[in-house]
Design an enzyme around this catalytic site. Structure first.
Site, PDB file in Angstrom:
ATOM      1  N   ASP A 239       0.831  -1.205   0.000  1.00 36.35           N
ATOM      2  CA  ASP A 239       0.000   0.000   0.000  1.00 36.35           C
ATOM      3  C   ASP A 239       0.864   1.251   0.000  1.00 36.35           C
ATOM      4  O   ASP A 239       1.936   1.279   0.595  1.00 36.35           O
ATOM      5  CB  ASP A 239      -0.894   0.032   1.239  1.00 36.35           C
ATOM      6  CG  ASP A 239      -2.168  -0.762   1.050  1.00 36.35           C
ATOM      7  OD1 ASP A 239      -2.440  -1.167  -0.092  1.00 36.35           O
ATOM      8  OD2 ASP A 239      -2.874  -0.974   2.032  1.00 36.35           O
TER       9      ASP A 239
ATOM     10  N   THR B 162      -8.418   0.669  -0.758  1.00 33.63           N
ATOM     11  CA  THR B 162      -7.602  -0.503  -0.460  1.00 33.63           C
ATOM     12  C   THR B 162      -8.385  -1.804  -0.591  1.00 33.63           C
ATOM     13  O   THR B 162      -7.950  -2.736  -1.267  1.00 33.63           O
ATOM     14  CB  THR B 162      -7.012  -0.388   0.958  1.00 33.63           C
ATOM     15  OG1 THR B 162      -6.271   0.824   1.049  1.00 33.63           O
ATOM     16  CG2 THR B 162      -6.101  -1.562   1.265  1.00 33.63           C
TER      17      THR B 162
ATOM     18  N   ASN C  60     -13.900   0.389   1.769  1.00 34.32           N
ATOM     19  CA  ASN C  60     -13.134  -0.082   2.925  1.00 34.32           C
ATOM     20  C   ASN C  60     -14.001  -0.244   4.164  1.00 34.32           C
ATOM     21  O   ASN C  60     -13.611  -0.921   5.102  1.00 34.32           O
ATOM     22  CB  ASN C  60     -11.995   0.893   3.229  1.00 34.32           C
ATOM     23  CG  ASN C  60     -10.923   0.864   2.179  1.00 34.32           C
ATOM     24  OD1 ASN C  60     -10.725  -0.135   1.506  1.00 34.32           O
ATOM     25  ND2 ASN C  60     -10.229   1.963   2.018  1.00 34.32           N
TER      26      ASN C  60
END
Length: 111
Positions: A30, A68, A89
């Site tokens: 990430d 993400t 998320n």
């Protein structure tokens, strides 16, 4: 970030079709900007990160939001968020009791 993760995933799949692996490990980094791979390439070693690098200049997302959760789900399944069902998320369970105080951050436009 997600481009790097996609690169690593693709490298993990480089085993020939005749040699089906029993396990595929996905490494997703990430917040790794795409230009960092080139910027720090001189510091990579053959036995380290360099063996995981590859180039995909035409990598594109077919969806607008790049959170993400949906990104990792797309890497792992090969499906866009509209098909995997993971579109954000955060989510909530409709049958769970609602605590309005807990959701204030979500609806606050100043943060």
């Amino acid at each position: 970030m997600k481009r790097c993760a996609a690169l690593l995933f693709a490298i993990a799949l480089t085993t020939s079709a005749a040699e089906r692996p029993s396990l595929v490990v996905v490494i997703s980094v990430d917040q790794l900007r795409y230009d960092y791979v080139d910027r720090f390439a001189p510091f990579f070693t053959d036995g380290g990160f360099r063996r995981f690098t590859a180039r995909f200049p035409n990598a594109r997302y077919r969806y607008a939001a790049t959170f993400t959760g949906p990104g990792h789900a797309s890497i792992g399944t090969g499906r866009p968020p509209s098909q995997s069902g993971i579109v954000g998320n955060t989510w909530f369970e409709r049958s769970a009791p609602v605590d309005a105080k807990q959701w204030e951050w979500y609806f606050d436009d100043t943060t």
